[in-house]
Structure formats: C-alpha cells, structure tokens
Design an enzyme around this catalytic site. Structure first.
Site, mmCIF file in Angstrom:
data_model
loop_
_atom_site.group_PDB
_atom_site.id
_atom_site.type_symbol
_atom_site.label_atom_id
_atom_site.label_comp_id
_atom_site.label_asym_id
_atom_site.label_seq_id
_atom_site.Cartn_x
_atom_site.Cartn_y
_atom_site.Cartn_z
ATOM 1 N N SER A 135 -3.400 11.643 8.987
ATOM 2 C CA SER A 135 -4.299 10.526 8.728
ATOM 3 C C SER A 135 -5.619 11.020 8.122
ATOM 4 O O SER A 135 -5.605 11.766 7.145
ATOM 5 C CB SER A 135 -4.505 9.767 10.051
ATOM 6 O OG SER A 135 -5.117 8.551 9.844
ATOM 7 N N ASP A 289 5.143 3.383 9.037
ATOM 8 C CA ASP A 289 3.680 3.413 8.865
ATOM 9 C C ASP A 289 3.252 2.346 7.856
ATOM 10 O O ASP A 289 3.573 2.448 6.666
ATOM 11 C CB ASP A 289 3.275 4.822 8.377
ATOM 12 C CG ASP A 289 1.775 5.043 8.380
ATOM 13 O OD1 ASP A 289 1.015 4.057 8.402
ATOM 14 O OD2 ASP A 289 1.351 6.220 8.352
ATOM 15 N N HIS A 318 1.996 4.192 12.250
ATOM 16 C CA HIS A 318 1.107 5.280 11.838
ATOM 17 C C HIS A 318 0.804 6.264 12.974
ATOM 18 O O HIS A 318 0.857 7.482 12.779
ATOM 19 C CB HIS A 318 -0.189 4.672 11.302
ATOM 20 C CG HIS A 318 -1.181 5.672 10.853
ATOM 21 N ND1 HIS A 318 -0.941 6.542 9.806
ATOM 22 C CD2 HIS A 318 -2.435 5.967 11.299
ATOM 23 C CE1 HIS A 318 -1.994 7.321 9.641
ATOM 24 N NE2 HIS A 318 -2.913 6.993 10.533
#
Ligand SMILES: CC(=O)SCCNC(=O)CCNC(=O)[C@H](O)C(C)(C)COP(=O)(O)OP(=O)(O)OC[C@H]1O[C@@H](n2cnc3c(N)ncnc32)[C@H](O)[C@@H]1OP(=O)(O)O
Ligand SMILES: N[C@@H](CCO)C(=O)O
Length: 351
Positions: A135, A289, A318
């Site tokens: 991320s 995600d 995610h």
C-alpha cells in the site's frame, strides 16, 4: 529491539521547499547485520502502522517466520508525519516551542523516502538486500528504488501502484472532508478532529475490505432485524479503534502524501520512471482489492524490467496484505528460489 531514535541535525528540505529542523526518526531493528552486509531487509510501513513490524506483520516477520532475526537484519522506520516516534504534526515545532498541528508542512512520498535515506546513511546501510512494503509502504519502496537503484537489490511491492489513482484520491478526499467537517480539527488540540477521524476510518474501511468480507463477517442471522446491524457497529467500532491510537492531523497529512504519489513526476512519465528500477522485483496483487486493483500491479509488472507478478486470492480485500501472511510467505519463498524474469508465479494455496 525496542524503538530507537535518530535526529538529523541538518535542515531537512521538503519537495515543496518547506524546511523541518531537527528531524527525529523513530525506528526498530531486529537481528544483526552479517559479515558480508548482505542480509538487510527494510520494511516501509503503510498508513497507520508503526515501526514495530514484528508486531503488526506477525506470521511474515517473527522468530519462526520467513523474515526472522536469525537470518535477516530487519529495519523499519516510522514514516514522516506519523505519530509513532518520527516528527509529526503533534511534535513540538522548535521555532515556536508549540506543537505544529496545522502548521506542519505538507509533504510527499518522496519526502518520506528522503527521511528513510538519511536513516540508512546514519546506520551505514549501503546495500539493501530486500526492500518491501504494501500500500503506502509499497509506494515508498518503489520511489526509493527509482531514486537510488544502486542501493536496492530485491524489491517486493504489495497491493500498491505507480501513481495514486483518481479513485484512491477520491477516497482520501472523502475522508478528509469527514475530518474537516468536525470543526474541532481547527482547534489545534491533540484530540482535535477525533469525531471526523472516526468517520474517516469508517469510510476507509470500505476500501480496505470488500463486499464479500462484509457478507461473510457481518452477516445477520436474525432475518427480522430492522436496525442495529452488525455492519453498523463494526464501522463504528473500527472508527473508534483508530481514534484511540491515532490523531486526525497525522491522518490528514499522510493521506495528502499518498495523493502526491506519482513516480513519473519530473521524470518524463511513469513508464520512464519504472524503467529505472534495477532491483529484481516481485509485484503482488490481491484479487479482491478495490482500492489498489490488480491492474495497477500488473502495470508495474509490465514496466519494471526484472519483475515477476503473483496474485493473492484473499476475500479480505486490500488489507489482505496484512493478514494473508502464509500465502505471502509462499509467494516470496518461490520468488527467491526461481529465476523469475517476466514469469507469473502461480500461488500455491495452503490447506
Ligand atoms: C500502536 C498500534 O497499534 S499500530 C499497529 C496496528 N495497526 C497497524 O499496524 C495497521 C495495520 N493493521 C490493520 O489495519 C489491522 O490491524 C488489520 C487489517 C491487520 C486487521 O484488522 P482488525 O480490525 O484486527 O480485523 P477485523 O476487521 O476482522 O476486525 C476485528 C475487530 O472488530 C471487532 N468487530 C468485529 N465485528 C464487529 C461488530 N459487528 N461490531 C463491533 N465490533 C466488531 C472485533 O471484535 C475485533 O475487535 P478487536 O480489534 O478489538 O479485537
Ligand atoms: N489498514 C492499513 C491501511 C491500508 O493499507 C493501515 O491502517 O495502515
């Protein structure tokens, strides 16, 4: 090892020209560097985590895990703007003697990486064997690999992208709107904007999970129910959970930094920037995600010269990158066993 601290006594200049004096960086290390100095694993953490990677990435990092202190020298630094040991909006501004709050300068992913570089220099880490992050952590790792291709040998990018998407920016803006709708945000107090932060985390959760996550974990057995749903109390609980350990100012600035992410800025475009990565790279996407969809990782795979791609089949969305540690271990193990140039790794599901 417990939280350590390094203070850069020079003037730290940000991409926008603002300056921070006495930049303090909190970091953790685990294990020790070997004779050849080729066992350094550097972890870049995501939005609200801290530098104690052995705490929040258990199952992937730990005494009996893939990344263990017996073999590896693991380093994780708390990122610029985060309140877990590094200079943040809650820190004292040496020029005024008061906390910065909204006087903190805006910063970018590149500025976060610039702080990592200072720490790496301080720790005399000339060579990083494996740099990884998911991320926002993946955004830092990618930037670093472009800024200093010679320092990074292997790169693992999980659930991340080359440029933050309009969709991702829209999610972040919605969260900031929630924060600024709470007028206490402007009072510049440690708990300023707490109610807004609670709503912001609730919005963010929708992008970190998936339809299926909620369907499985928050489904009601009672079909007569018309109010007080599990899904509602879950949103409220998760929002409050973040308020109890975080602050609205760091959150506001860090989401701005995430929006700024664009490896192509000033480098002739994203494709050109990605072609500069020298590290042998593993890109991992998560099928469910919705925030960083797999197309973004496939794009990285197609444009980073020595790269492999793997897809993680998690229903968690995610945040699966923080949870599916056994699958991550399997993927990473096969990556280091094979010559993977341009190869798609098929994930072997564990029983
Ligand atoms: C100082 C620090 O703590 S920083 C380090 C910790 N944080 C980080 O590293 C950031 C990254 N980590 C994360 O984002 C998260 O921890 C994740 C994604 C890994 C896991 O998220 P979790 O919130 O633990 O999992 P999940 O979404 O399943 O929610 C479980 C929690 O919701 C609660 N919950 C579940 N359903 C409901 C419901 N219907 N109503 C109310 N509460 C509910 C559970 O009781 C549980 O509570 P707990 O966290 O107090 O044990
Ligand atoms: N759940 C992560 C953000 C998603 O990457 C965090 O709170 O840091």
């Amino acid at each position: 090892m417990s939280l350590q601290s390094f203070t850069y006594t020079g003037t730290f200049e940000l991409e926008n020209g603002s300056k921070i004096k006495d930049l303090q960086i909190g970091y953790n290390t685990y294990g020790s560097i070997n004779k050849n100095r080729d066992n350094v694993v550097w972890v870049c953490h995501a939005l609200t985590a801290n530098s104690d990677v052995f705490d929040w990435w258990k199952g992937f990092f730990g005494a009996n895990d893939h990344f263990n202190p017996e073999e590896h020298f693991v380093i994780c630094a708390n990122i610029l703007g985060s309140p877990y040991g590094t200079v943040s909006p809650l820190s004292i501004n040496p020029s005024t003697g008061q906390p910065y709050y909204l006087a903190f300068p805006e910063f970018t992913i590149r500025d976060i990486v610039k702080a990592h570089k200072l720490l790496a220099d301080h720790l005399e880490i000339a060579h990083i064997e494996i740099l990884l992050g998911g991320s926002l952590g993946g955004q830092q790792a990618l930037e670093w690999s472009i800024i200093e291709p010679q320092r990074i040998k292997n790169l693992i990018l999980i659930a991340t992208n080359a440029r933050h998407s309009p969709w991702g920016i829209a999610f972040n803006e919605s969260q900031r709107l929630a924060i600024t709708a709470d007028r206490t945000f402007y009072t510049n107090a440690p708990d300023g904007g707490s109610k807004g932060l609670k709503a912001a985390r609730s919005i963010a959760l929708l992008s970190y999970r998936s339809y299926k996550t909620y369907d499985i974990t928050q489904q009601e057995d009672d079909h007569a129910l018309t109010d007080n749903f599990k899904a509602s109390s879950y949103q409220s609980y998760q929002g409050q959970k973040l308020v109890n350990r975080y602050n609205a100012y760091s959150y506001w600035y860090l989401t701005k930094a995430m929006d700024s992410h664009n490896v192509g800025r000033g480098r002739g475009g994203v494709d050109k920037a990605l072609s500069l990565v020298k590290a042998r790279t593993l890109v991992i996407g998560i099928k469910s995600d919705v925030l960083f969809p797999v197309e973004e990782q496939q794009y990285l795979f197609r444009h980073i010269p020595k790269s492999a791609f793997a897809e993680l089949d998690s229903f968690y969305g995610h945040d699966g990158f923080l949870i599916e540690t056994q699958d991550l271990t399997n993927i990473v193990t096969s990556f280091f066993k094979t010559d993977v140039k341009g190869k798609i790794i098929e994930l072997q599901k564990t029983a």
